[in-house]
Design a protein around this motif. Structure first.
Motif, short mmCIF file in Angstrom:
data_model
loop_
_atom_site.label_atom_id
_atom_site.label_comp_id
_atom_site.label_asym_id
_atom_site.label_seq_id
_atom_site.Cartn_x
_atom_site.Cartn_y
_atom_site.Cartn_z
N TYR A 82 40.74 15.22 -24.87
CA TYR A 82 40.09 15.26 -26.17
C TYR A 82 38.51 15.51 -26.04
O TYR A 82 38.05 15.06 -24.93
CB TYR A 82 40.65 14.43 -27.28
N GLU A 96 32.68 13.03 -27.66
CA GLU A 96 31.72 13.28 -28.74
C GLU A 96 30.29 13.19 -28.34
O GLU A 96 29.43 13.88 -29.09
CB GLU A 96 32.20 11.87 -29.77
N TYR A 148 30.32 17.82 -33.42
CA TYR A 148 31.02 18.18 -34.70
C TYR A 148 32.32 17.20 -34.36
O TYR A 148 33.40 17.83 -35.05
CB TYR A 148 31.17 19.56 -35.03
N GLU A 193 35.54 15.41 -34.73
CA GLU A 193 36.21 14.80 -35.81
C GLU A 193 37.42 14.03 -35.05
O GLU A 193 38.31 14.51 -34.65
CB GLU A 193 36.86 15.85 -36.66
N LEU A 235 39.57 12.00 -36.28
CA LEU A 235 41.12 12.18 -36.90
C LEU A 235 41.87 13.32 -36.57
O LEU A 235 42.81 13.28 -36.30
CB LEU A 235 40.62 12.35 -38.59
N GLU A 236 41.28 14.31 -36.09
CA GLU A 236 41.71 15.81 -35.54
C GLU A 236 42.43 15.35 -34.16
O GLU A 236 43.59 16.04 -33.80
CB GLU A 236 41.10 16.90 -35.51
N TRP A 237 41.93 14.46 -33.39
CA TRP A 237 42.38 13.99 -32.17
C TRP A 237 43.10 12.76 -32.03
O TRP A 237 43.40 11.81 -31.05
CB TRP A 237 41.41 14.33 -31.16
N ARG A 238 43.43 12.00 -33.14
CA ARG A 238 43.83 10.81 -33.36
C ARG A 238 45.12 10.44 -32.32
O ARG A 238 45.10 9.45 -31.67
CB ARG A 238 44.30 10.32 -34.73
N LYS A 239 46.14 11.56 -32.47
CA LYS A 239 47.28 11.23 -31.65
C LYS A 239 46.79 11.10 -30.06
O LYS A 239 47.37 10.23 -29.39
CB LYS A 239 48.21 12.65 -31.79
N GLU A 240 46.11 11.92 -29.52
CA GLU A 240 45.54 11.91 -28.05
C GLU A 240 44.86 10.73 -27.95
O GLU A 240 45.11 9.92 -26.87
CB GLU A 240 44.85 13.18 -27.82
#
Length: 144
Positions: free
Chosen positions: A35, A38, A43, A45, A47-52
């Motif tokens: 993932y 940061e 940019y 996010e 939440l978009e990578w929460r699963k990983e």
């Protein structure tokens, strides 16, 4: 028993590191999780990578994290590339660019202005990232 990582996985790890991703290899299953870092992706996010992110956090001791190159290591790689350029004037131009106040920007601009150098740089950089991954595997007593 040493863990063996296939060549295609090593290439994928190198490619993800090259784009600034955080990369994790599960020592038991061989799963690869990555993932955005940061610090390299303004940019990003989460939440978009929460699963990983949660997958790695949940079982962090089973994952090997591959480190990215920091700015100093990247500059050294760029300097090594410049030092390998056969054409003396071109080599000198790249050495000057790397001593510029903004070396990354100057180097990139010179790559775009010098015919054939951009492709050479990408090939060189990819080879160095593959070696970077192999060195980390060796440091963790893992093998290809």
């Amino acid at each position: 028993m040493p863990i063996s990582i296939k060549t295609d996985i090593i290439l994928q790890i190198a490619g993800e590191l090259e784009t600034g991703m955080l990369v994790f290899f599960h020592k038991d299953t061989g799963d690869l999780v990555y993932y955005p870092d940061e610090s390299n992706h303004p940019y990003f996010e989460p939440l978009e990578w929460r699963k990983e992110i949660n997958k790695v956090k949940k079982d962090s001791k089973k994952y090997l994290k591959f480190e990215t190159m920091d700015a100093g290591q990247t500059i050294r790689m760029m300097n090594n590339f410049a030092g390998d350029i056969a054409h003396q004037t071109t080599r000198k131009n790249f050495e000057v660019a790397l001593n510029h106040r903004k070396p990354f920007q100057a180097f990139k601009q010179l790559l775009q202005q010098t015919p054939g150098m951009q492709q050479s740089w990408y090939q060189y950089k990819t080879a160095r990232y593959i070696q970077w991954v192999l060195d980390q595997l060796k440091a963790h007593n893992l093998e290809q």
